[in-house]
Design a protein around this motif. Structure first.
Motif, PDB file in Angstrom:
ATOM      1  N   GLU A  99      42.604  46.981  34.442  1.00  0.00           N
ATOM      2  CA  GLU A  99      41.421  47.122  35.292  1.00  0.00           C
ATOM      3  C   GLU A  99      41.647  48.016  36.496  1.00  0.00           C
ATOM      4  N   GLN A 100      40.574  48.705  36.884  1.00  0.00           N
ATOM      5  CA  GLN A 100      40.602  49.445  38.136  1.00  0.00           C
ATOM      6  C   GLN A 100      40.067  48.570  39.272  1.00  0.00           C
ATOM      7  N   ASN A 101      39.247  47.596  38.908  1.00  0.00           N
ATOM      8  CA  ASN A 101      38.655  46.716  39.908  1.00  0.00           C
ATOM      9  C   ASN A 101      39.579  45.510  40.117  1.00  0.00           C
ATOM     10  N   ALA A 102      40.535  45.676  41.044  1.00  0.00           N
ATOM     11  CA  ALA A 102      41.576  44.657  41.220  1.00  0.00           C
ATOM     12  C   ALA A 102      40.993  43.320  41.661  1.00  0.00           C
ATOM     13  N   ALA A 103      39.988  43.353  42.525  1.00  0.00           N
ATOM     14  CA  ALA A 103      39.439  42.096  43.053  1.00  0.00           C
ATOM     15  C   ALA A 103      38.835  41.265  41.931  1.00  0.00           C
ATOM     16  N   VAL A 104      38.034  41.883  41.095  1.00  0.00           N
ATOM     17  CA  VAL A 104      37.394  41.152  39.994  1.00  0.00           C
ATOM     18  C   VAL A 104      38.433  40.672  38.986  1.00  0.00           C
ATOM     19  N   ALA A 105      39.380  41.552  38.664  1.00  0.00           N
ATOM     20  CA  ALA A 105      40.391  41.186  37.666  1.00  0.00           C
ATOM     21  C   ALA A 105      41.244  40.022  38.163  1.00  0.00           C
ATOM     22  N   LEU A 106      41.664  40.061  39.434  1.00  0.00           N
ATOM     23  CA  LEU A 106      42.505  38.980  39.959  1.00  0.00           C
ATOM     24  C   LEU A 106      41.728  37.668  40.043  1.00  0.00           C
ATOM     25  N   ALA A 107      40.405  37.767  40.225  1.00  0.00           N
ATOM     26  CA  ALA A 107      39.589  36.550  40.315  1.00  0.00           C
ATOM     27  C   ALA A 107      39.374  35.909  38.946  1.00  0.00           C
ATOM     28  N   HIS A 108      39.435  36.691  37.877  1.00  0.00           N
ATOM     29  CA  HIS A 108      39.095  36.153  36.552  1.00  0.00           C
ATOM     30  C   HIS A 108      40.294  35.939  35.623  1.00  0.00           C
ATOM     31  N   ALA A 109      41.421  36.581  35.912  1.00  0.00           N
ATOM     32  CA  ALA A 109      42.582  36.443  35.025  1.00  0.00           C
ATOM     33  C   ALA A 109      43.497  35.324  35.521  1.00  0.00           C
ATOM     34  N   ASP A 110      44.399  34.878  34.624  1.00  0.00           N
ATOM     35  CA  ASP A 110      45.367  33.842  35.003  1.00  0.00           C
ATOM     36  C   ASP A 110      46.605  34.473  35.641  1.00  0.00           C
ATOM     37  N   ASP A 111      47.135  35.490  34.964  1.00  0.00           N
ATOM     38  CA  ASP A 111      48.373  36.129  35.410  1.00  0.00           C
ATOM     39  C   ASP A 111      48.153  37.626  35.552  1.00  0.00           C
ATOM     40  N   GLY A 112      48.935  38.246  36.437  1.00  0.00           N
ATOM     41  CA  GLY A 112      48.754  39.675  36.659  1.00  0.00           C
ATOM     42  C   GLY A 112      50.067  40.427  36.738  1.00  0.00           C
ATOM     43  N   TYR A 113      49.997  41.696  36.322  1.00  0.00           N
ATOM     44  CA  TYR A 113      51.127  42.617  36.454  1.00  0.00           C
ATOM     45  C   TYR A 113      50.628  43.835  37.202  1.00  0.00           C
ATOM     46  N   ILE A 114      51.473  44.405  38.048  1.00  0.00           N
ATOM     47  CA  ILE A 114      51.098  45.636  38.740  1.00  0.00           C
ATOM     48  C   ILE A 114      52.044  46.741  38.317  1.00  0.00           C
ATOM     49  N   MET A 115      51.455  47.868  37.891  1.00  0.00           N
ATOM     50  CA  MET A 115      52.245  49.023  37.440  1.00  0.00           C
ATOM     51  C   MET A 115      52.170  50.136  38.462  1.00  0.00           C
ATOM     52  N   GLU A 116      53.303  50.758  38.708  1.00  0.00           N
ATOM     53  CA  GLU A 116      53.344  51.972  39.516  1.00  0.00           C
ATOM     54  C   GLU A 116      54.307  52.936  38.853  1.00  0.00           C
ATOM     55  N   LEU A 117      53.853  54.177  38.676  1.00  0.00           N
ATOM     56  CA  LEU A 117      54.701  55.228  38.104  1.00  0.00           C
ATOM     57  C   LEU A 117      55.428  54.775  36.845  1.00  0.00           C
ATOM     58  N   GLY A 118      54.688  54.098  35.956  1.00  0.00           N
ATOM     59  CA  GLY A 118      55.230  53.745  34.653  1.00  0.00           C
ATOM     60  C   GLY A 118      56.079  52.492  34.605  1.00  0.00           C
ATOM     61  N   ARG A 119      56.234  51.827  35.734  1.00  0.00           N
ATOM     62  CA  ARG A 119      57.044  50.605  35.756  1.00  0.00           C
ATOM     63  C   ARG A 119      56.252  49.418  36.275  1.00  0.00           C
ATOM     64  N   TRP A 158      45.414  55.368  45.493  1.00  0.00           N
ATOM     65  CA  TRP A 158      44.876  54.287  44.690  1.00  0.00           C
ATOM     66  C   TRP A 158      43.709  54.864  43.914  1.00  0.00           C
ATOM     67  N   LYS A 159      43.185  54.113  43.001  1.00  0.00           N
ATOM     68  CA  LYS A 159      42.190  54.615  42.077  1.00  0.00           C
ATOM     69  C   LYS A 159      41.068  55.367  42.754  1.00  0.00           C
ATOM     70  N   GLN A 160      40.872  56.552  42.298  1.00  0.00           N
ATOM     71  CA  GLN A 160      39.608  57.179  42.635  1.00  0.00           C
ATOM     72  C   GLN A 160      38.686  56.678  41.557  1.00  0.00           C
ATOM     73  N   ARG A 161      37.508  56.301  41.953  1.00  0.00           N
ATOM     74  CA  ARG A 161      36.626  55.700  40.970  1.00  0.00           C
ATOM     75  C   ARG A 161      36.327  56.711  39.870  1.00  0.00           C
ATOM     76  N   LYS A 162      36.728  56.328  38.657  1.00  0.00           N
ATOM     77  CA  LYS A 162      36.443  57.227  37.542  1.00  0.00           C
ATOM     78  C   LYS A 162      35.029  56.943  37.085  1.00  0.00           C
ATOM     79  N   THR A 163      34.327  57.970  36.724  1.00  0.00           N
ATOM     80  CA  THR A 163      33.013  57.719  36.148  1.00  0.00           C
ATOM     81  C   THR A 163      33.109  58.028  34.666  1.00  0.00           C
ATOM     82  N   TRP A 164      32.235  57.401  33.955  1.00  0.00           N
ATOM     83  CA  TRP A 164      32.313  57.519  32.510  1.00  0.00           C
ATOM     84  C   TRP A 164      31.767  58.878  32.077  1.00  0.00           C
ATOM     85  N   ARG A 165      32.530  59.583  31.290  1.00  0.00           N
ATOM     86  CA  ARG A 165      32.224  60.938  30.795  1.00  0.00           C
ATOM     87  C   ARG A 165      32.017  61.978  31.861  1.00  0.00           C
TER      88      ARG A 165
END
Ligand SMILES: Nc1ncnc2c1ncn2[C@@H]1O[C@H](COP(=O)(O)OP(=O)(O)OP(=O)(O)O)[C@@H](O)[C@H]1O
Ligand SMILES: [Mg+2]
Length: 257
Positions: free
Chosen positions: A194-214, A250-257
């Motif tokens: 997810e790009q929307n960290a707030a929503v994802a952290l509110a709805h998921a049980d566990d989380g991983y954070i990736m930076e530069l492939g790790r 941090w994420k620049q909001r990507k728009t679809w297409r």
């Protein structure tokens, strides 16, 4: 609880470019797990490697105790590890119903009709528009179709690559509520990038954070959401420097297409 997915030391390259390295991840049956990270962190590469779309250079992917790295994507799908790819990728000239039917192409069992009915119950708008060409659906409806199509493969683990991409905050919340219902009603485990960290952290049980492939952080979502560096870099609490200390946007909001 049973470990459904175990990823060990996964590493994937595009030609000379290393995209992910040393990735370890564990997902137990029935859990919702999120992977957060900035543009280019390697999230899509991780999901594509797990789904068999790309082969890893090294490392292991154990699904249900069996090694699946290096298998073809359709075989991985048949075993129950199913990806709804980034950017939806519905078949624009096929009807909604036929798009959903394509999701069941790896199956030969008699349960397909019942599963179609279940998808229509989760996404009533898809039932209303079942005869319409998929390319004419709104962005949110196409996202529902992409998730519905993945569900038609009867996943044991459903992987979603940025389901909120291009959606309004209200629709994003709606999609995540449905993701929660799908897990609660079927026991399907879900791995959501997810790009929307707030929503994802509110709805998921566990989380991983990736930076530069790790992977740079892993914890229960409520713990992650309270960490000062996570709040600062991913929840809009200040200058985004990343947990590994390397300056990055941090994420620049990507728009679809
Ligand atoms: N097909 C490709 N060929 C070469 N390099 C690629 C390819 N796809 C991705 N990359 C590179 O691999 C790295 C990880 O990309 P990836 O798409 O996995 O990131 P991401 O975390 O999904 O980013 P985003 O949030 O923008 O979707 C980036 O540096 C990217 O430029
Ligand atoms: Mg991506």
């Amino acid at each position: 609880m049973d470990v459904l997915l175990q990823v060990r030391n996964l590493e994937t390259w595009y030609g000379p470019i290393m995209a992910i390295q040393g990735v370890n991840l564990e997902l137990r049956a029935g859990r919702i797990v999120t992977v957060l990270g900035a543009n280019g962190a390697g999230k899509t590469t991780l999901l594509n490697t797990l789904a068999g779309v790309i082969d890893p250079f090294k490392g292991q992917v154990l699904f249900n105790g069996q090694a699946v790295q290096g298998l073809d994507a359709d075989e991985v799908c048949r075993r129950g590890l199913v990806l709804a790819p980034e950017g939806r990728q519905v078949f624009p000239f096929l009807s909604v119903r036929d798009n959903l039917g394509m999701g069941a192409y790896t199956r030969r069992d008699a349960g397909i009709r019942a599963d179609l009915e279940r998808v229509y119950q989760w996404f009533p708008r898809l039932r209303e528009r079942q005869s319409q060409q998929a390319g004419l659906l709104s962005g949110g409806e196409q996202q529902m179709l992409a998730i519905g199509r993945a569900l038609m493969a009867r996943p044991r683990l459903l992987m979603l690559d940025e389901p909120s991409l291009g959606l309004s905050p209200i629709l994003t919340k709606e999609i995540f509520q449905i993701i929660g219902r799908i897990r609660d009603e079927t026991g399907t485990a879900i791995l959501v990038v997810e790009q929307n960290a707030a929503v994802a952290l509110a709805h998921a049980d566990d989380g991983y954070i990736m930076e530069l492939g790790r992977i740079v952080a892993a914890d229960a979502c409520d713990v992650l959401a309270q960490k000062a560096d996570v709040r600062q870099s991913y929840l809009g609490g200040g200058q985004a420097t990343g947990l590994s200390g390397t300056a990055q946007r941090w994420k620049q909001r990507k728009t679809w297409r």
